[in-house]
Scaffold this active site. Sequence first.
Site, PDB file in Angstrom:
ATOM      1  N   ASN A 134       9.250   4.080   2.966  1.00 51.89           N
ATOM      2  CA  ASN A 134       9.413   3.656   4.074  1.00 51.89           C
ATOM      3  C   ASN A 134      10.857   3.032   4.908  1.00 51.89           C
ATOM      4  O   ASN A 134      11.525   2.007   4.066  1.00 51.89           O
ATOM      5  CB  ASN A 134       8.477   2.510   5.000  1.00 51.89           C
ATOM      6  CG  ASN A 134       7.034   3.274   5.444  1.00 51.89           C
ATOM      7  OD1 ASN A 134       7.205   2.800   7.149  1.00 51.89           O
ATOM      8  ND2 ASN A 134       6.136   3.738   5.036  1.00 51.89           N
ATOM      9  N   HIS A 174       9.286   6.842   7.307  1.00 56.59           N
ATOM     10  CA  HIS A 174       9.868   6.846   6.507  1.00 56.59           C
ATOM     11  C   HIS A 174      12.277   7.076   6.671  1.00 56.59           C
ATOM     12  O   HIS A 174      11.889   8.201   7.976  1.00 56.59           O
ATOM     13  CB  HIS A 174       9.223   7.572   5.678  1.00 56.59           C
ATOM     14  CG  HIS A 174       8.374   7.797   5.098  1.00 56.59           C
ATOM     15  ND1 HIS A 174       7.707   7.061   3.163  1.00 56.59           N
ATOM     16  CD2 HIS A 174       7.545   7.362   5.795  1.00 56.59           C
ATOM     17  CE1 HIS A 174       6.876   6.723   3.821  1.00 56.59           C
ATOM     18  NE2 HIS A 174       5.644   6.948   4.882  1.00 56.59           N
ATOM     19  N   CYS A 190       5.041   9.364   0.039  1.00 54.45           N
ATOM     20  CA  CYS A 190       3.592   9.186   0.395  1.00 54.45           C
ATOM     21  C   CYS A 190       3.170  10.604  -0.773  1.00 54.45           C
ATOM     22  O   CYS A 190       4.111  11.420  -0.753  1.00 54.45           O
ATOM     23  CB  CYS A 190       2.972   9.980   1.204  1.00 54.45           C
ATOM     24  SG  CYS A 190       1.252  10.857   1.771  1.00 54.45           S
ATOM     25  N   ARG A 248       0.653  -1.637   0.296  1.00 53.14           N
ATOM     26  CA  ARG A 248      -0.108   0.397   0.271  1.00 53.14           C
ATOM     27  C   ARG A 248       0.821   1.902   0.095  1.00 53.14           C
ATOM     28  O   ARG A 248       1.025   2.390  -0.882  1.00 53.14           O
ATOM     29  CB  ARG A 248      -0.926  -0.129   1.127  1.00 53.14           C
ATOM     30  CG  ARG A 248      -2.644   0.739   0.980  1.00 53.14           C
ATOM     31  CD  ARG A 248      -1.775   2.442   1.533  1.00 53.14           C
ATOM     32  NE  ARG A 248      -1.299   2.417   2.895  1.00 53.14           N
ATOM     33  CZ  ARG A 248      -0.595   3.138   3.564  1.00 53.14           C
ATOM     34  NH1 ARG A 248      -0.176   4.936   2.981  1.00 53.14           N
ATOM     35  NH2 ARG A 248       0.125   2.843   4.716  1.00 53.14           N
ATOM     36  N   ASP A 249       1.434   1.710   1.623  1.00 53.03           N
ATOM     37  CA  ASP A 249       2.631   2.968   0.820  1.00 53.03           C
ATOM     38  C   ASP A 249       3.697   2.673  -0.023  1.00 53.03           C
ATOM     39  O   ASP A 249       3.328   3.874  -0.092  1.00 53.03           O
ATOM     40  CB  ASP A 249       3.449   2.855   2.924  1.00 53.03           C
ATOM     41  CG  ASP A 249       3.056   4.375   3.125  1.00 53.03           C
ATOM     42  OD1 ASP A 249       3.289   5.460   1.851  1.00 53.03           O
ATOM     43  OD2 ASP A 249       3.822   4.353   3.727  1.00 53.03           O
TER      44      ASP A 249
HETATM   45  C1  LIG Z   1     -10.652  11.410   0.744  1.00 53.80           C
HETATM   46  C2  LIG Z   1     -10.703  11.749  -1.089  1.00 53.80           C
HETATM   47  C3  LIG Z   1     -11.723  10.563  -0.813  1.00 53.80           C
HETATM   48  C4  LIG Z   1     -11.399  13.100  -0.746  1.00 53.80           C
HETATM   49  O1  LIG Z   1     -11.864  13.572  -2.130  1.00 53.80           O
HETATM   50  P1  LIG Z   1     -12.610  14.906  -2.354  1.00 53.80           P
HETATM   51  O2  LIG Z   1     -12.540  15.723  -3.294  1.00 53.80           O
HETATM   52  O3  LIG Z   1     -12.777  15.776  -1.459  1.00 53.80           O
HETATM   53  O4  LIG Z   1     -14.155  14.137  -2.592  1.00 53.80           O
HETATM   54  P2  LIG Z   1     -15.530  13.315  -3.040  1.00 53.80           P
HETATM   55  O5  LIG Z   1     -16.011  13.101  -2.153  1.00 53.80           O
HETATM   56  O6  LIG Z   1     -16.043  14.844  -3.825  1.00 53.80           O
HETATM   57  O7  LIG Z   1     -15.402  12.431  -4.330  1.00 53.80           O
HETATM   58  C5  LIG Z   1     -14.564  12.622  -5.080  1.00 53.80           C
HETATM   59  C6  LIG Z   1     -14.558  11.496  -6.012  1.00 53.80           C
HETATM   60  O8  LIG Z   1     -14.023  10.326  -5.356  1.00 53.80           O
HETATM   61  C7  LIG Z   1     -15.146  10.141  -5.584  1.00 53.80           C
HETATM   62  N1  LIG Z   1     -14.624   8.970  -4.450  1.00 53.80           N
HETATM   63  C8  LIG Z   1     -14.378   9.303  -3.096  1.00 53.80           C
HETATM   64  N2  LIG Z   1     -14.505   8.597  -2.224  1.00 53.80           N
HETATM   65  C9  LIG Z   1     -13.486   7.538  -2.702  1.00 53.80           C
HETATM   66  C10 LIG Z   1     -12.940   5.789  -2.393  1.00 53.80           C
HETATM   67  N3  LIG Z   1     -12.701   5.933  -0.696  1.00 53.80           N
HETATM   68  N4  LIG Z   1     -12.876   4.967  -3.176  1.00 53.80           N
HETATM   69  C11 LIG Z   1     -13.138   5.390  -4.230  1.00 53.80           C
HETATM   70  N5  LIG Z   1     -13.562   6.952  -4.566  1.00 53.80           N
HETATM   71  C12 LIG Z   1     -13.869   7.180  -4.227  1.00 53.80           C
HETATM   72  C13 LIG Z   1     -16.359  10.309  -5.113  1.00 53.80           C
HETATM   73  O9  LIG Z   1     -17.392   9.559  -5.811  1.00 53.80           O
HETATM   74  C14 LIG Z   1     -16.038  11.592  -6.276  1.00 53.80           C
HETATM   75  O10 LIG Z   1     -15.983  10.467  -7.628  1.00 53.80           O
HETATM   76  P3  LIG Z   1     -16.693  11.425  -8.803  1.00 53.80           P
HETATM   77  O11 LIG Z   1     -18.081  11.836  -8.447  1.00 53.80           O
HETATM   78  O12 LIG Z   1     -15.662  13.037  -8.474  1.00 53.80           O
HETATM   79  O13 LIG Z   1     -16.210  10.754 -10.353  1.00 53.80           O
HETATM   80  C15 LIG Z   1      -9.810  11.768  -1.362  1.00 53.80           C
HETATM   81  O14 LIG Z   1      -8.877  13.396  -0.946  1.00 53.80           O
HETATM   82  C16 LIG Z   1      -9.184  10.826  -1.213  1.00 53.80           C
HETATM   83  O15 LIG Z   1      -9.346   9.465  -1.600  1.00 53.80           O
HETATM   84  N6  LIG Z   1      -7.772  11.024  -0.060  1.00 53.80           N
HETATM   85  C17 LIG Z   1      -6.554   9.465   0.349  1.00 53.80           C
HETATM   86  C18 LIG Z   1      -5.751  10.210  -0.101  1.00 53.80           C
HETATM   87  C19 LIG Z   1      -4.383   8.617   0.282  1.00 53.80           C
HETATM   88  O16 LIG Z   1      -4.776   7.558  -0.040  1.00 53.80           O
HETATM   89  N7  LIG Z   1      -2.893   9.008   0.703  1.00 53.80           N
HETATM   90  C20 LIG Z   1      -2.551   8.322   0.643  1.00 53.80           C
HETATM   91  C21 LIG Z   1      -2.503   7.357   1.869  1.00 53.80           C
HETATM   92  S1  LIG Z   1      -1.946   8.150   3.871  1.00 53.80           S
HETATM   93  C22 LIG Z   1      -0.588   7.962   3.636  1.00 53.80           C
HETATM   94  O17 LIG Z   1       0.416   7.546   3.217  1.00 53.80           O
HETATM   95  C23 LIG Z   1       0.246   7.817   4.679  1.00 53.80           C
HETATM   96  C24 LIG Z   1       0.308   7.200   5.525  1.00 53.80           C
HETATM   97  C25 LIG Z   1      -0.968   6.721   6.239  1.00 53.80           C
HETATM   98  O18 LIG Z   1       1.239   6.045   5.593  1.00 53.80           O
HETATM   99  C26 LIG Z   1       1.172   7.350   7.369  1.00 53.80           C
HETATM  100  C27 LIG Z   1       2.389   8.369   7.617  1.00 53.80           C
HETATM  101  O19 LIG Z   1       3.318   8.115   6.380  1.00 53.80           O
HETATM  102  O20 LIG Z   1       1.536   9.184   7.481  1.00 53.80           O
END
Ligand SMILES: CC(C)(COP(=O)([O-])OP(=O)([O-])OC[C@H]1O[C@@H](n2cnc3c(N)ncnc32)[C@H](O)[C@@H]1OP(=O)([O-])[O-])[C@@H](O)C(=O)NCCC(=O)NCCSC(=O)C[C@@](C)(O)CC(=O)[O-]
Length: 372
Positions: free
Chosen positions: A294, A254, A285, A45-46
């Site tokens: 990581n 990381h 990320c 994933r990450d």
């Molecule tokens: C949270 C949102 C969805 C808000 O995104 P948004 O644009 O504010 O939300 P929305 O509700 O307006 O949705 C936009 C579009 O995405 C769709 N949608 C909405 N939700 C989903 C879903 N779950 N699965 C599939 N599709 C989805 C939704 O249906 C829509 O599609 P459209 O109508 O435009 O065709 C967006 O910002 C997002 O997906 N962010 C994720 C970012 C991410 O994955 N980042 C990496 C992971 S975190 C990380 O790596 C850190 C970590 C954990 O490892 C720890 C560290 O190192 O710090």
Amino acid sequence: MVLFRSLVKRASDTTGSRHAAPWHYARHHSTGKSNFVRIVEVGPRDGLQNESRPIPPPIKAELINRLGQAGLRNIEAGSFVSPKWVPQLAGTAEVLSLIDPIPNTHLSVLVPNSKGLDEVFRVLSASVSPDSAAKPPPPVTEVAIFTAATDAFSRANTNVSVSESLTRLEPVARAALAKGLRVRGYVSVIVTCPYSGRVDPRRVRDVSRELIQMGCYEVSLGDTTGTGTPASVRTVLEEVCKEIDPSRLAGHFHDTNGTALANIFTALDLGLRSFDASVGGLGGCPYSPGATGNVATEDVVYALAGESFYGDIGEPPKWDFGPISLPLLAETGAWISETLGRENTSRAGRAYLARKRREQQLAEKAQTRAKL
Ligand SMILES: CC(C)(COP(=O)([O-])OP(=O)([O-])OC[C@H]1O[C@@H](n2cnc3c(N)ncnc32)[C@H](O)[C@@H]1OP(=O)([O-])[O-])[C@@H](O)C(=O)NCCC(=O)NCCSC(=O)C[C@@](C)(O)CC(=O)[O-]
């Protein structure tokens, strides 16, 4: 429903309670501290979410299968986030359908909202429908929810402030727990935020507490930028441990500046026993510019295996990882790095493979000499 009941059972078999830490600590006889270190493999994933080229689901599935064969028992297999935000992790449902059953292993997936959780439920239910009776369900027992210690990072990553993200995550955690899934929480940017700079450790403490109150069995504290040092990590952890027992915390470091292993040892000193790592040092990320992957899983296993952490108090304890095999991990790190055309940043993995090559060459020379 059958599946969810069996998930509840599986979770309670190992936890005793849904909210308790899901593993048993072996206590060291003199210090009372555990020698068991839990490794959560986050490479699929990450690790993969930051790759620039699309990765076919069969490759992702093979990575998970190999990690399972190498003995990893906690694997974050992918995420159900918006593909508009993180296109690399589209196709997690297909990946889950391709993986082999891995006994005694917790697979988790990351979800940002109810839509993502509904997708997890759909995948799990589809595989127990009468139409697909022959296909066992993907062994997903856990979801990971995530937020951050700063509004700036939270907005960049999920388009909402920290408090809005917590409001959004609460029903997600509740619904997942109600279906018998374990819930793990992440707090990003515990040391430095790429958008707003130095982070107040009290923010990290408060957000972690909220996640625990939602029912997370563990909160993984992310040094997302990899700027943490033993001193800064100690300051944050000491603050968080004022309110949360270290057995409910994990370290997610990381390795941007080469301090991840040192940070792990600092965290061990403070009582943490759960660490995220990524085979071959994959990842980063997408919303943390400049941060590298990581800490490599191989490096963590190498550094801790046999380490007598409690010094000269009686029989030196060996860190225990359960069945993890460094040779198989090293092969997996080399394989995925070559497949993706990226550098394998695991020092221990590369050293193991170089040693193996040298031994093979010596054996071949000896055979040739014997034939002459
Ligand atoms: C949270 C949102 C969805 C808000 O995104 P948004 O644009 O504010 O939300 P929305 O509700 O307006 O949705 C936009 C579009 O995405 C769709 N949608 C909405 N939700 C989903 C879903 N779950 N699965 C599939 N599709 C989805 C939704 O249906 C829509 O599609 P459209 O109508 O435009 O065709 C967006 O910002 C997002 O997906 N962010 C994720 C970012 C991410 O994955 N980042 C990496 C992971 S975190 C990380 O790596 C850190 C970590 C954990 O490892 C720890 C560290 O190192 O710090």
